[in-house]
Design a protein around this motif. Structure first.
Motif, PDB file in Angstrom:
ATOM      1  N   GLY A  35     -10.195   7.809  67.767  1.00  0.00           N
ATOM      2  CA  GLY A  35      -9.699   9.005  67.112  1.00  0.00           C
ATOM      3  C   GLY A  35     -10.038  10.267  67.876  1.00  0.00           C
ATOM      4  O   GLY A  35     -10.804  10.237  68.849  1.00  0.00           O
ATOM      5  N   GLY A  37     -11.244  14.317  67.155  1.00  0.00           N
ATOM      6  CA  GLY A  37     -11.731  15.343  66.265  1.00  0.00           C
ATOM      7  C   GLY A  37     -11.802  16.647  67.024  1.00  0.00           C
ATOM      8  O   GLY A  37     -11.772  16.649  68.268  1.00  0.00           O
ATOM      9  N   GLN A  46     -13.444  18.636  62.626  1.00  0.00           N
ATOM     10  CA  GLN A  46     -12.300  18.304  61.802  1.00  0.00           C
ATOM     11  C   GLN A  46     -11.572  17.090  62.377  1.00  0.00           C
ATOM     12  O   GLN A  46     -11.387  16.990  63.594  1.00  0.00           O
ATOM     13  CB  GLN A  46     -11.347  19.514  61.793  1.00  0.00           C
ATOM     14  N   PHE A  47     -11.155  16.177  61.513  1.00  0.00           N
ATOM     15  CA  PHE A  47     -10.353  15.033  61.955  1.00  0.00           C
ATOM     16  C   PHE A  47      -8.983  15.515  62.421  1.00  0.00           C
ATOM     17  O   PHE A  47      -8.356  16.356  61.764  1.00  0.00           O
ATOM     18  CB  PHE A  47     -10.200  14.036  60.811  1.00  0.00           C
ATOM     19  N   ALA A  50      -5.928   9.448  64.696  1.00  0.00           N
ATOM     20  CA  ALA A  50      -6.571   8.195  65.087  1.00  0.00           C
ATOM     21  C   ALA A  50      -5.511   7.124  65.256  1.00  0.00           C
ATOM     22  O   ALA A  50      -4.434   7.185  64.640  1.00  0.00           O
ATOM     23  CB  ALA A  50      -7.601   7.763  64.046  1.00  0.00           C
ATOM     24  N   ALA A  61      -4.203  14.188  60.596  1.00  0.00           N
ATOM     25  CA  ALA A  61      -4.538  15.201  59.613  1.00  0.00           C
ATOM     26  C   ALA A  61      -3.211  15.766  59.100  1.00  0.00           C
ATOM     27  O   ALA A  61      -2.298  16.030  59.894  1.00  0.00           O
ATOM     28  CB  ALA A  61      -5.377  16.300  60.241  1.00  0.00           C
ATOM     29  N   LYS A 105     -10.160   8.320  59.140  1.00  0.00           N
ATOM     30  CA  LYS A 105     -10.181   9.766  58.912  1.00  0.00           C
ATOM     31  C   LYS A 105     -11.582  10.301  58.647  1.00  0.00           C
ATOM     32  O   LYS A 105     -11.759  11.510  58.512  1.00  0.00           O
ATOM     33  CB  LYS A 105      -9.253  10.136  57.756  1.00  0.00           C
ATOM     34  N   LEU A 107     -14.959  11.134  60.045  1.00  0.00           N
ATOM     35  CA  LEU A 107     -15.593  11.310  61.357  1.00  0.00           C
ATOM     36  C   LEU A 107     -17.019  10.760  61.389  1.00  0.00           C
ATOM     37  O   LEU A 107     -17.473  10.317  62.452  1.00  0.00           O
ATOM     38  CB  LEU A 107     -15.590  12.785  61.748  1.00  0.00           C
ATOM     39  N   TYR A 110     -17.576   7.279  62.917  1.00  0.00           N
ATOM     40  CA  TYR A 110     -17.384   7.008  64.340  1.00  0.00           C
ATOM     41  C   TYR A 110     -18.742   6.831  65.022  1.00  0.00           C
ATOM     42  O   TYR A 110     -19.658   7.629  64.851  1.00  0.00           O
ATOM     43  CB  TYR A 110     -16.575   8.129  64.993  1.00  0.00           C
TER      44      TYR A 110
END
Length: 123
Positions: A35, A37, A46-47, A50, A61, A105, A107, A110
């Motif tokens: 993903g 960010g 912020q996402f 992905a 997003a 979504k 974060l 991860y």
């Protein structure tokens, strides 16, 4: 361990485009999603988007749908983020990340992060 290296950031005028790349190495087979960010100064990370390595399941997003496109090249272990119609509010450090979990979504799920690449959009 998974090693992620971002590239492609830079300075662009509003309305322009950039394509970011994320080259993954190491035990990538242990990860399911890669993903992106982003983090602007003084703001939370912020996402952005992905994609799954195998099925290519894609998530964005909501606020970025239609302008950003994520894709992958499994043969090169590389994920791309095409960013079009860029706005000054897109200015941020963009990070690539990988996770073995199934909430793309989130974060905090991860496990591995790259060093980030700066994107600056001038008005």
């Amino acid at each position: 361990q998974v090693h992620l290296v971002e590239s492609g950031g830079g300075l662009v005028q509003a309305g322009g485009s950039l394509r970011l790349s994320c080259a993954a190495s190491g035990r990538t087979a242990e990860t399911y999603f890669v993903g992106w960010g982003r983090q602007a100064p003084g703001k939370e990370r912020q996402f952005v988007a992905a994609i799954s390595w195998n099925a290519g399941n894609i998530y964005y997003a909501d606020s970025l749908k239609g302008r950003f496109t994520i894709s992958r090249n499994n043969a090169k272990n590389t994920v791309y983020l095409q960013m079009d119609s860029l706005k000054p509010e897109d200015t941020a450090v963009y990070y690539c990340a990988a996770t073995s979990k199934f909430r793309p979504k989130i974060l905090s799920d991860y496990d591995y992060w790259g060093q980030g690449t700066q994107v600056t959009v001038s008005s």
